[in-house]
Design a protein around this motif. Sequence first.
Motif, PDB file in Angstrom:
ATOM      1  N   ARG A   1       0.808  -1.148   0.039  1.00 18.28           N
ATOM      2  CA  ARG A   1       0.134   0.007   0.041  1.00 18.28           C
ATOM      3  C   ARG A   1       0.824   1.369   0.098  1.00 18.28           C
ATOM      4  O   ARG A   1       0.588   2.317  -0.838  1.00 18.28           O
ATOM      5  CB  ARG A   1      -0.921  -0.253   1.149  1.00 18.28           C
ATOM      6  CG  ARG A   1      -1.497   1.204   1.339  1.00 18.28           C
ATOM      7  CD  ARG A   1      -2.603   1.494   0.411  1.00 18.28           C
ATOM      8  NE  ARG A   1      -3.733   0.800   0.122  1.00 18.28           N
ATOM      9  CZ  ARG A   1      -4.946   0.930  -0.466  1.00 18.28           C
ATOM     10  NH1 ARG A   1      -5.157   2.188  -1.177  1.00 18.28           N
ATOM     11  NH2 ARG A   1      -5.802   0.207  -0.771  1.00 18.28           N
TER      12      ARG A   1
ATOM     13  N   GLU B   1      -0.314  -1.487  -4.648  1.00 19.06           N
ATOM     14  CA  GLU B   1      -1.751  -2.611  -4.183  1.00 19.06           C
ATOM     15  C   GLU B   1      -2.581  -3.172  -5.189  1.00 19.06           C
ATOM     16  O   GLU B   1      -2.771  -4.386  -5.178  1.00 19.06           O
ATOM     17  CB  GLU B   1      -2.516  -1.802  -3.072  1.00 19.06           C
ATOM     18  CG  GLU B   1      -3.183  -0.537  -3.681  1.00 19.06           C
ATOM     19  CD  GLU B   1      -2.700   0.603  -3.810  1.00 19.06           C
ATOM     20  OE1 GLU B   1      -3.083   1.811  -3.985  1.00 19.06           O
ATOM     21  OE2 GLU B   1      -1.360   0.793  -3.423  1.00 19.06           O
TER      22      GLU B   1
ATOM     23  N   PRO C   1      -7.571  -5.651   3.242  1.00 19.48           N
ATOM     24  CA  PRO C   1      -6.304  -5.069   3.171  1.00 19.48           C
ATOM     25  C   PRO C   1      -5.472  -5.472   4.578  1.00 19.48           C
ATOM     26  O   PRO C   1      -6.238  -5.142   5.612  1.00 19.48           O
ATOM     27  CB  PRO C   1      -6.560  -3.302   3.421  1.00 19.48           C
ATOM     28  CG  PRO C   1      -8.081  -3.457   3.619  1.00 19.48           C
ATOM     29  CD  PRO C   1      -8.753  -4.801   3.391  1.00 19.48           C
TER      30      PRO C   1
END
Length: 262
Positions: free
Chosen positions: A146, A151, A180
């Motif tokens: 990220r 990502e 996530p």
Amino acid sequence: MVPVITQQRKIMKRKHIVAGNWKMNMDYDAGRDLVKAVADKLQPSDTLVILGTPYIHLRNAASIIKDISNLKIAAQNCHQEESGAFTGEVAAGMLASCGVDYVILGHSERREYFGEDDQLIASKIDAALAAGLSPIYCCGEKLEAREAGTENDVVGAQVEAALFHLSTEQLAQVVIAYEPVWAIGTGKTASPEQAQDMHAHIRALLAGHFGQEAADGVSILYGGSVKPGNAKEIFSKPDVDGGLIGGASLKAADFIAIVDSF
């Protein structure tokens, strides 16, 4: 004059889904009480609710909820083989025989702690589908991806490896959960905009491979510290079709409040 008939692309209505993942929690008595509490509090609706319990609860939970049409049971894992000398493992067909409809596969904890890679997860998806189970396929990036802005590449590679070998008919049986990793059990939550962006990216990947109609029919859940206080905002995004709920699924009142966010 011959009338002109305009054909519009028919978009399949996606299911709203709230799935609880109990992880390794709840002894037999506590699990039985939690299933009963959720069943008692759940109102009839178009939202599909799934309880992902440890193996010891599956048969009893399926029995408790058998007459509730929008409440289903999921296992948290399965083995990729139909049977054999695999001590301690459970086959997808065994789960189906207990009244299970769904199975969570590819969860970040399975990847991190048990070394499951994309190839193994893909074979488990195949086994689940062959046994008549619907996989809840988990994908998501770690914090370093990220922060590096990669990502989309990471999640895209996971989706391709796990799902692109399927037929469109098989894809229709799959639920995707974007989790996530940096927002699981940390108290951090991706913003609704971050969740929407990734869900839209996943749907675009599916559309590019399977076609837009197939992609529009897949429910994509968000899994990362969803709570009663933030569920409504997260679920309001057009490509967020529900949630895979961890800690909040262990309290019936909190879990039902999330379900009611729809």
